[in-house]
Structure formats: structure tokens, C-alpha cells
Design a protein around this motif. Structure first.
Motif, mmCIF file in Angstrom:
data_model
loop_
_atom_site.group_PDB
_atom_site.id
_atom_site.type_symbol
_atom_site.label_atom_id
_atom_site.label_comp_id
_atom_site.label_asym_id
_atom_site.label_seq_id
_atom_site.Cartn_x
_atom_site.Cartn_y
_atom_site.Cartn_z
ATOM 1 N N PRO A 111 0.827 -1.218 0.000
ATOM 2 C CA PRO A 111 0.000 0.000 0.000
ATOM 3 C C PRO A 111 0.856 1.261 0.000
ATOM 4 N N THR A 112 0.397 2.261 -0.727
ATOM 5 C CA THR A 112 1.116 3.532 -0.801
ATOM 6 C C THR A 112 0.461 4.603 0.056
ATOM 7 N N THR A 113 -0.620 4.272 0.727
ATOM 8 C CA THR A 113 -1.332 5.218 1.572
ATOM 9 C C THR A 113 -1.721 4.542 2.873
ATOM 10 N N SER A 114 -1.923 5.343 3.895
ATOM 11 C CA SER A 114 -2.350 4.800 5.192
ATOM 12 C C SER A 114 -3.855 4.607 5.263
ATOM 13 N N ALA A 115 -4.571 5.044 4.233
ATOM 14 C CA ALA A 115 -6.029 4.913 4.246
ATOM 15 C C ALA A 115 -6.433 3.456 4.116
ATOM 16 N N PRO A 116 -7.354 2.984 4.939
ATOM 17 C CA PRO A 116 -7.781 1.589 4.847
ATOM 18 C C PRO A 116 -8.643 1.335 3.619
ATOM 19 N N ASP A 117 -8.607 0.122 3.120
ATOM 20 C CA ASP A 117 -9.466 -0.294 2.018
ATOM 21 C C ASP A 117 -10.873 -0.493 2.578
ATOM 22 N N PRO A 118 -11.891 0.167 2.007
ATOM 23 C CA PRO A 118 -13.252 0.052 2.559
ATOM 24 C C PRO A 118 -13.752 -1.388 2.636
ATOM 25 N N ALA A 128 -2.354 -1.985 10.657
ATOM 26 C CA ALA A 128 -2.004 -0.599 10.976
ATOM 27 C C ALA A 128 -3.013 0.373 10.388
ATOM 28 N N ALA A 129 -3.441 0.139 9.153
ATOM 29 C CA ALA A 129 -4.415 1.030 8.516
ATOM 30 C C ALA A 129 -5.736 1.023 9.269
ATOM 31 N N ALA A 130 -6.053 -0.092 9.905
ATOM 32 C CA ALA A 130 -7.280 -0.184 10.684
ATOM 33 C C ALA A 130 -7.134 0.403 12.081
ATOM 34 N N GLY A 131 -5.929 0.910 12.411
ATOM 35 C CA GLY A 131 -5.692 1.490 13.729
ATOM 36 C C GLY A 131 -5.452 0.470 14.811
ATOM 37 N N LEU A 132 -5.278 -0.793 14.437
ATOM 38 C CA LEU A 132 -5.148 -1.863 15.421
ATOM 39 C C LEU A 132 -3.724 -1.993 15.968
ATOM 40 N N LEU A 133 -2.779 -1.272 15.374
ATOM 41 C CA LEU A 133 -1.398 -1.312 15.867
ATOM 42 C C LEU A 133 -0.964 0.012 16.491
ATOM 43 N N ASP A 134 -1.862 0.968 16.602
ATOM 44 C CA ASP A 134 -1.498 2.253 17.183
ATOM 45 C C ASP A 134 -0.944 2.069 18.595
ATOM 46 N N ASP A 135 0.236 2.648 18.821
ATOM 47 C CA ASP A 135 0.894 2.624 20.132
ATOM 48 C C ASP A 135 1.209 1.205 20.601
ATOM 49 N N ARG A 136 1.345 0.286 19.662
ATOM 50 C CA ARG A 136 1.677 -1.102 20.011
ATOM 51 C C ARG A 136 2.943 -1.510 19.268
ATOM 52 N N PRO A 137 3.692 -2.473 19.812
ATOM 53 C CA PRO A 137 4.870 -2.971 19.098
ATOM 54 C C PRO A 137 4.445 -3.877 17.948
ATOM 55 N N ALA A 138 5.198 -3.839 16.862
ATOM 56 C CA ALA A 138 4.891 -4.661 15.693
ATOM 57 C C ALA A 138 6.135 -4.758 14.834
ATOM 58 N N THR A 139 6.067 -5.635 13.833
ATOM 59 C CA THR A 139 7.163 -5.726 12.880
ATOM 60 C C THR A 139 6.599 -6.046 11.505
ATOM 61 N N THR A 140 7.441 -5.904 10.503
ATOM 62 C CA THR A 140 7.125 -6.287 9.132
ATOM 63 C C THR A 140 8.460 -6.587 8.457
ATOM 64 N N HIS A 141 8.449 -6.803 7.162
ATOM 65 C CA HIS A 141 9.687 -7.128 6.448
ATOM 66 C C HIS A 141 10.675 -5.970 6.565
ATOM 67 N N GLY A 165 11.195 1.713 6.343
ATOM 68 C CA GLY A 165 11.051 3.147 6.150
ATOM 69 C C GLY A 165 9.677 3.521 5.640
ATOM 70 N N HIS A 166 9.173 2.769 4.688
ATOM 71 C CA HIS A 166 7.854 3.033 4.124
ATOM 72 C C HIS A 166 6.765 2.867 5.179
ATOM 73 N N PHE A 167 6.877 1.804 5.959
ATOM 74 C CA PHE A 167 5.874 1.552 7.001
ATOM 75 C C PHE A 167 5.866 2.677 8.031
ATOM 76 N N ARG A 168 7.037 3.085 8.463
ATOM 77 C CA ARG A 168 7.114 4.146 9.479
ATOM 78 C C ARG A 168 6.549 5.459 8.956
ATOM 79 N N ALA A 169 6.781 5.736 7.676
ATOM 80 C CA ALA A 169 6.252 6.975 7.110
ATOM 81 C C ALA A 169 4.730 6.967 7.093
#
Length: 332
Positions: free
Chosen positions: A95-102, A128-141, A146-150
Motif C-alpha cells: 500500500p502507498t497510503t495509510s487509508a484503509p481499504d473500505p 495498521a491502517a485499521a488502527g489496530l497497531l497504534d501505540d503497540r509494538p509490531a514488525t514487518t519485512h 522506512g515506508h511503514f514508518r512513514a
């Protein structure tokens, strides 16, 4: 004489009904990666009915994979409402945007509160887009850090680990790290023996040491002909030597204060940290590409002894020299 043990009445056969299988719903999104899509079935499917898995899509229709075929699920999003665990495998493009897919948002709205959520690789972008990782620890590839953090600055991203277990939300790095995570979940759910048995069936280790750092390529940076670059190039040819700050500054014809400041500006690191990093990267190369002993490698890269090499490598990538060599050179 010791008293004979008293007779113990035989236990009556249990009349309790067997525990219901743990229900797992795997949500396949458009562009799903086939390998990771199969991980939950591969790991949990080896447990003699402890889990019941169902693969679904957001609308019950087939989805394309990132390969040359599509996947036709047996279920639509309705199974998400009955699941004890929901899995989000990775998909592409990222994904190139933080907006969730409806459509995905509507599907996830069916998930009951308290349901365990698991993502693999880019599946973390959905959580993350659904707000389920806000203020929580997580990881990805690691390549997407950098893209995820942005996109999701509120997520406490840890790019160095293979997976993160934050209780009811678990995330993993890419590909095989998903296997690591599901073995971890199985171990927590049903014990070490069950996880070890599944690992043997999958022909993988039940536990991997270290984190993603050992898989991230760290090429030696190019130097150049200005600033501290010539001194860095000079130092790279002499990593087996002590190389004090005073020697480095003298080679650059600068005071130690000026050299340290310029070095920091040009590399983002102190001279000492940079030297340690280059020694570690050379050690990794020698562990992968040669059969030199650990003692010889420690001397070649400028660490005082094998213990120092072991400590620095473990601090940098979380594994010992022997473990790293077994993984990347295939030697024992």
C-alpha cells in the motif's frame, strides 16, 4: 521397613466432551502471496484437529495471487465473525497510503472483540491502517521499514525481530518468519512438544536464533576522494589493526575533534562505531565465504579475540559466529 503404598482407585473415564477446535480464519486479499497463505494450514494442520481453518476473502470471490494463478476460497467474510484467530497473510503491491481499504474495513468489522489477530509481512499494513497497531509494538519485512514508518508513525515498529507477540495481536517479518510465528503460537497454545512435532513435519527448526538483522545486506559503503573518505578507504584495508582515533585523524591531517565532527557528518556514525560495523560486516563475509576458524576470522577483522567477535556479532544481529555460519554457509 517402608510401608507399602496404599492402593489408588483407578480414575473413572472422563465424561467431559473434547475441547472444540480453535477456529482460524485466513483472510486472503487481492495479490496474496501463495507461500505465506499456506503457512497457517501447514503448521496448524499438523496438530490432529486442534485447529479448524477456513480461508476467506472480503466478498467470497476468487482473488489473484502475486503469481500466475488465482485462489478460489470456500468462504466469504462471514467466517471472520466466528473465528478465534484471524490471520492476514501478505499481499502485493505494498500500500502507498495509510487509508484503509473500505472492503477490508467492512470485513474486519465482523471480527469479534478479543479475537486474536496475526499478520505476516505486509499484512501488518492492514492492521495498521485499521488502527489496530497504534501505540503497540509490531514488525514487518525489514525492506519495508522506512515506508511503514512513514505511513504509520504511531506504530512502535521493531524491524530487527522475526516476530512480535503483543498478546492478542501478533506480527511477523516476511516469508519464513511467518513459520516462526505460527510455531510460536502453537507452542504457546499447546506446548513445546506440539510445536516441535509440527516443526519436524515442516522440516524446519522449531526455533531460530537472532532476528531480521542477520538477513539484511549491509554492503561496505563507497568512499570517495573528499573529506574523511580517503581515510575510511585506508582503514578498510587495515581492519586487522587497532586503528585508534588519533591514527585516523592523523591520516586525514585533521585534529581528532575536527575529524570526529566531519566523520559524523559524512557517515552518521562515530569513527569507533563505524569501525566496529565494518569489522562485523567483514566477519560476516568471511563466515559465509571461507572455512577460516573463528579465531582466524577474529584476528583478520581486528577483534581482540573470538570472545570479542562473538559479543559484537551477537549484539549486532543476535546470533553467534557458529550459528551464523551454519545458516549462511551450510557448514556444521
Amino acid at each position: 521397613m517402608a510401608a507399602a503404598p496404599s492402593a489408588v482407585p483407578a480414575a473413572a473415564p472422563s465424561t467431559a466432551p473434547p475441547a472444540a477446535p480453535h477456529r482460524v480464519a485466513v483472510l486472503a486479499l487481492d495479490g496474496v502471496y501463495p507461500f505465506e497463505l499456506g503457512i497457517p494450514r501447514r503448521v496448524f494442520g499438523s496438530t490432529d484437529g486442534l485447529y479448524r481453518l477456513a480461508t476467506c476473502t472480503v466478498d467470497g470471490r476468487p482473488v489473484r495471487t502475486d503469481a500466475d494463478f488465482t485462489v478460489t476460497p470456500d468462504h466469504g467474510p462471514e467466517v471472520l465473525a466466528t473465528a478465534d484467530t484471524v490471520v492476514i497473510p501478505p499481499f502485493g503491491p505494498v500500500p502507498t497510503t495509510s487509508a484503509p481499504d473500505p472492503a477490508v474495513t467492512a470485513a474486519l468489522a465482523l471480527v469479534r472483540p478479543g479475537t486474536r489477530l496475526i499478520s505476516i509481512c505486509t499484512g501488518a499494513f492492514v492492521l495498521a491502517a485499521a488502527g489496530l497497531l497504534d501505540d503497540r509494538p509490531a514488525t514487518t519485512h525489514w525492506a519495508l521499514t522506512g515506508h511503514f514508518r512513514a505511513l504509520f508513525p504511531r506504530v512502535r515498529l521493531d524491524p530487527d525481530v522475526l516476530f512480535v507477540d503483543d498478546g492478542d495481536v501478533l506480527t511477523s517479518a516476511g516469508a519464513a518468519a511467518g513459520v516462526d510465528l505460527f510455531l510460536h503460537v502453537l507452542r504457546n497454545d499447546h506446548g513445546t512438544a506440539a510445536a516441535n512435532r509440527a516443526a519436524r513435519i515442516c522440516v524446519v527448526p522449531p526455533w531460530r536464533d537472532g532476528g531480521q538483522a542477520q538477513y539484511i545486506p549491509q554492503p561496505v559503503p563507497s568512499t570517495g576522494s573528499t573529506g574523511t573518505a580517503p581515510t575510511r578507504e585506508w582503514a578498510l584495508a587495515r581492519l586487522d589493526q587497532p586503528l585508534s582515533l588519533a591514527e585516523l585523524a592523523a591520516h586525514a591531517s585533521m585534529s581528532t575533534r575536527t575529524f570526529t565532527r566531519r566523520f559524523q557528518e559524512e557517515t552518521g556514525q562515530s569513527p569507533g562505531r563505524w569501525l566496529t560495523r565494518q569489522r562485523i560486516e567483514l566477519a560476516r563475509h568471511l563466515l559465509e565465504a571461507t572455512d577460516l576458524s573463528i579465531d582466524r576470522i577474529a584476528a583478520r577483522v581486528g577483534f581482540a579475540n573470538p570472545v570479542s567477535l562473538r559479543q559484537h556479532l551477537h549484539t549486532a544481529i543476535g546470533v553467534s559466529p557458529l550459528a551464523y555460519r551454519r545458516t549462511f554457509a551450510g557448514t556444521s
